[in-house]
Design a protein around this motif. Sequence first.
Motif, PDB file in Angstrom:
ATOM      1  N   LEU A 165     -38.426   6.253 -53.852  1.00 29.26           N
ATOM      2  CA  LEU A 165     -37.449   5.232 -53.469  1.00 29.26           C
ATOM      3  C   LEU A 165     -38.079   4.179 -52.570  1.00 29.26           C
ATOM      4  O   LEU A 165     -37.833   2.976 -52.727  1.00 29.26           O
ATOM      5  N   LEU A 166     -38.929   4.605 -51.639  1.00 32.01           N
ATOM      6  CA  LEU A 166     -39.608   3.662 -50.757  1.00 32.01           C
ATOM      7  C   LEU A 166     -40.524   2.728 -51.542  1.00 32.01           C
ATOM      8  O   LEU A 166     -40.541   1.505 -51.308  1.00 32.01           O
ATOM      9  N   CYS A 167     -41.288   3.296 -52.457  1.00 27.60           N
ATOM     10  CA  CYS A 167     -42.198   2.464 -53.256  1.00 27.60           C
ATOM     11  C   CYS A 167     -41.420   1.425 -54.060  1.00 27.60           C
ATOM     12  O   CYS A 167     -41.805   0.250 -54.119  1.00 27.60           O
ATOM     13  N   LYS A 168     -40.330   1.849 -54.668  1.00 23.46           N
ATOM     14  CA  LYS A 168     -39.495   0.927 -55.447  1.00 23.46           C
ATOM     15  C   LYS A 168     -38.897  -0.149 -54.545  1.00 23.46           C
ATOM     16  O   LYS A 168     -38.849  -1.333 -54.904  1.00 23.46           O
ATOM     17  N   THR A 169     -38.464   0.261 -53.362  1.00 19.47           N
ATOM     18  CA  THR A 169     -37.868  -0.676 -52.407  1.00 19.47           C
ATOM     19  C   THR A 169     -38.875  -1.746 -52.001  1.00 19.47           C
ATOM     20  O   THR A 169     -38.560  -2.946 -51.984  1.00 19.47           O
ATOM     21  N   ILE A 170     -40.078  -1.343 -51.674  1.00 21.33           N
ATOM     22  CA  ILE A 170     -41.118  -2.289 -51.266  1.00 21.33           C
ATOM     23  C   ILE A 170     -41.427  -3.272 -52.384  1.00 21.33           C
ATOM     24  O   ILE A 170     -41.555  -4.488 -52.166  1.00 21.33           O
ATOM     25  N   GLN A 171     -41.524  -2.768 -53.606  1.00 24.73           N
ATOM     26  CA  GLN A 171     -41.821  -3.625 -54.753  1.00 24.73           C
ATOM     27  C   GLN A 171     -40.727  -4.660 -54.986  1.00 24.73           C
ATOM     28  O   GLN A 171     -41.009  -5.802 -55.357  1.00 24.73           O
ATOM     29  N   MET A 172     -39.473  -4.265 -54.750  1.00 23.80           N
ATOM     30  CA  MET A 172     -38.351  -5.161 -55.041  1.00 23.80           C
ATOM     31  C   MET A 172     -38.022  -6.115 -53.896  1.00 23.80           C
ATOM     32  O   MET A 172     -37.312  -7.101 -54.103  1.00 23.80           O
ATOM     33  N   LEU A 173     -38.526  -5.842 -52.691  1.00 24.35           N
ATOM     34  CA  LEU A 173     -38.196  -6.692 -51.544  1.00 24.35           C
ATOM     35  C   LEU A 173     -38.933  -8.026 -51.558  1.00 24.35           C
ATOM     36  O   LEU A 173     -38.556  -8.946 -50.841  1.00 24.35           O
ATOM     37  N   GLY A 174     -39.996  -8.104 -52.328  1.00 25.73           N
ATOM     38  CA  GLY A 174     -40.701  -9.379 -52.441  1.00 25.73           C
ATOM     39  C   GLY A 174     -41.422  -9.769 -51.179  1.00 25.73           C
ATOM     40  O   GLY A 174     -42.293  -9.041 -50.696  1.00 25.73           O
ATOM     41  N   GLU A 175     -41.059 -10.892 -50.586  1.00 27.16           N
ATOM     42  CA  GLU A 175     -41.788 -11.451 -49.452  1.00 27.16           C
ATOM     43  C   GLU A 175     -41.457 -10.793 -48.120  1.00 27.16           C
ATOM     44  O   GLU A 175     -42.126 -11.062 -47.120  1.00 27.16           O
ATOM     45  N   GLN A 176     -40.428  -9.957 -48.054  1.00 22.83           N
ATOM     46  CA  GLN A 176     -40.095  -9.273 -46.803  1.00 22.83           C
ATOM     47  C   GLN A 176     -41.243  -8.353 -46.386  1.00 22.83           C
ATOM     48  O   GLN A 176     -41.676  -7.488 -47.144  1.00 22.83           O
ATOM     49  N   PHE A 199     -28.626  -4.572 -47.824  1.00 31.91           N
ATOM     50  CA  PHE A 199     -28.470  -3.907 -46.530  1.00 31.91           C
ATOM     51  C   PHE A 199     -29.730  -4.076 -45.685  1.00 31.91           C
ATOM     52  O   PHE A 199     -29.660  -4.372 -44.481  1.00 31.91           O
ATOM     53  N   LEU A 200     -30.885  -3.925 -46.299  1.00 32.91           N
ATOM     54  CA  LEU A 200     -32.155  -4.060 -45.584  1.00 32.91           C
ATOM     55  C   LEU A 200     -32.385  -5.497 -45.130  1.00 32.91           C
ATOM     56  O   LEU A 200     -32.804  -5.741 -43.987  1.00 32.91           O
ATOM     57  N   ARG A 201     -32.130  -6.445 -46.007  1.00 27.98           N
ATOM     58  CA  ARG A 201     -32.347  -7.852 -45.649  1.00 27.98           C
ATOM     59  C   ARG A 201     -31.405  -8.288 -44.532  1.00 27.98           C
ATOM     60  O   ARG A 201     -31.803  -9.007 -43.608  1.00 27.98           O
ATOM     61  N   ASP A 202     -30.154  -7.846 -44.604  1.00 29.92           N
ATOM     62  CA  ASP A 202     -29.195  -8.192 -43.552  1.00 29.92           C
ATOM     63  C   ASP A 202     -29.621  -7.594 -42.211  1.00 29.92           C
ATOM     64  O   ASP A 202     -29.550  -8.252 -41.166  1.00 29.92           O
ATOM     65  N   GLY A 203     -30.080  -6.332 -42.241  1.00 27.21           N
ATOM     66  CA  GLY A 203     -30.522  -5.684 -41.005  1.00 27.21           C
ATOM     67  C   GLY A 203     -31.739  -6.368 -40.409  1.00 27.21           C
ATOM     68  O   GLY A 203     -31.833  -6.546 -39.189  1.00 27.21           O
ATOM     69  N   ALA A 211     -48.610   8.563 -48.008  1.00 20.10           N
ATOM     70  CA  ALA A 211     -49.098   7.311 -47.411  1.00 20.10           C
ATOM     71  C   ALA A 211     -49.959   6.547 -48.401  1.00 20.10           C
ATOM     72  O   ALA A 211     -49.897   5.313 -48.474  1.00 20.10           O
ATOM     73  N   GLU A 212     -50.753   7.270 -49.174  1.00 16.53           N
ATOM     74  CA  GLU A 212     -51.591   6.606 -50.185  1.00 16.53           C
ATOM     75  C   GLU A 212     -50.734   5.947 -51.263  1.00 16.53           C
ATOM     76  O   GLU A 212     -51.067   4.850 -51.747  1.00 16.53           O
ATOM     77  N   ARG A 213     -49.648   6.578 -51.630  1.00 12.95           N
ATOM     78  CA  ARG A 213     -48.733   5.964 -52.606  1.00 12.95           C
ATOM     79  C   ARG A 213     -48.117   4.680 -52.053  1.00 12.95           C
ATOM     80  O   ARG A 213     -47.961   3.691 -52.773  1.00 12.95           O
ATOM     81  N   ILE A 214     -47.758   4.715 -50.766  1.00  9.09           N
ATOM     82  CA  ILE A 214     -47.182   3.519 -50.135  1.00  9.09           C
ATOM     83  C   ILE A 214     -48.223   2.405 -50.072  1.00  9.09           C
ATOM     84  O   ILE A 214     -47.932   1.238 -50.394  1.00  9.09           O
ATOM     85  N   ARG A 215     -49.442   2.723 -49.658  1.00 10.28           N
ATOM     86  CA  ARG A 215     -50.486   1.702 -49.557  1.00 10.28           C
ATOM     87  C   ARG A 215     -50.784   1.060 -50.907  1.00 10.28           C
ATOM     88  O   ARG A 215     -51.174  -0.112 -50.969  1.00 10.28           O
ATOM     89  N   ALA A 216     -50.590   1.809 -51.980  1.00 10.07           N
ATOM     90  CA  ALA A 216     -50.826   1.261 -53.319  1.00 10.07           C
ATOM     91  C   ALA A 216     -49.862   0.130 -53.647  1.00 10.07           C
ATOM     92  O   ALA A 216     -50.147  -0.697 -54.512  1.00 10.07           O
ATOM     93  N   THR A 217     -48.726   0.049 -52.934  1.00 10.46           N
ATOM     94  CA  THR A 217     -47.785  -1.054 -53.142  1.00 10.46           C
ATOM     95  C   THR A 217     -48.207  -2.304 -52.388  1.00 10.46           C
ATOM     96  O   THR A 217     -47.609  -3.373 -52.566  1.00 10.46           O
TER      97      THR A 217
END
Length: 315
Positions: free
Chosen positions: A123-134, A285-289, A149-155
């Motif tokens: 879910l985190l990896c998908k979220t990062i990919q979809m957030l774009g410039e954030q 929700f993330l962008r508003d926060g 952590a390695e999976r996250i860094r790959a994004t």
Amino acid sequence: MCTTCGCAAGEVKIDGESVDHDHDHDHGHENAHDHVHADGTRHRHDHQCGHDHGHDHAHHHQHGEEAAHSHAPGLSQSRMVRIEQDILSKNNAFAQANRQRLARQGIFALNLVSSPGSGKTTLLCKTIQMLGEQAVAVIEGDQQTSQDAERIRATGAPAIQINTGKGCHLDAHMVGQALTKLPLADGTLLMIENVGNLVCPAAFDLGETHKVVVLSVTEGEDKPIKYPDMFRAASVMLLNKIDLLPYLSYDVDAAIGFARRVNPRIRVIQVSATTGAGMDEWLQFLRDGAKVAGYSRQPAAVPASAPGHEHAAQL
């Protein structure tokens, strides 16, 4: 030490390097011995020897009778309450230092909690990919390995791995040390992925803005009432893996109803990291926060007399 299960983190590592970590040890050893004798009579001995611990073992004596000694955990309720209050007080001071640092930078921080296998990292990896410039940064918590952590860094997002050893949760001191190693620009969205556990992380404030509990539809609908402290502590529940609903006999309304029974104000967002279903609401929700955190940036320094100040200075 965990105030719920009594585990100790042991050696804590951040990105593979051992770090100093606070351990609270209580030295007031109470042993309670229940003696069962051959004639069926039972009596109890209480000893104080300088440490608190419990153990079970059997002794056999040749005194004309054979006695079995059962050693029950000897911590009194009042002693346990004092230990818990002390541990949480220290943790909360570190959490406040973390929160002040994040507020000064306008950083929106979330503490993601769940059972193992709920799909947090996907879910985190998908979220990062979809957030774009954030801008996003991640603190990963696991007992062992740096795979997440390695999976996250790959994004493309920076990530720090905290390995807790035998510990069952992250605490504010660990997170504060990770913050010193993580490049955080002002306005960054910080995601803290906690160790998979629906019990102990509920008690530990990390300095986050919200706890977000991830519940997968492959788990039971009654998880919120089985683990009420976690769902009571969370602001948001992500009902994950909804793409699997056609293949499961899962009652979504019951799961949401149970969550709102323990926390009427919890916000529920149904998502699938695999198909992207429901992700728009989560991303908003993330962008508003992040926007609110940026507007609320607090430049004030931490007073020298404030609890946790020594930790804040390290940040």
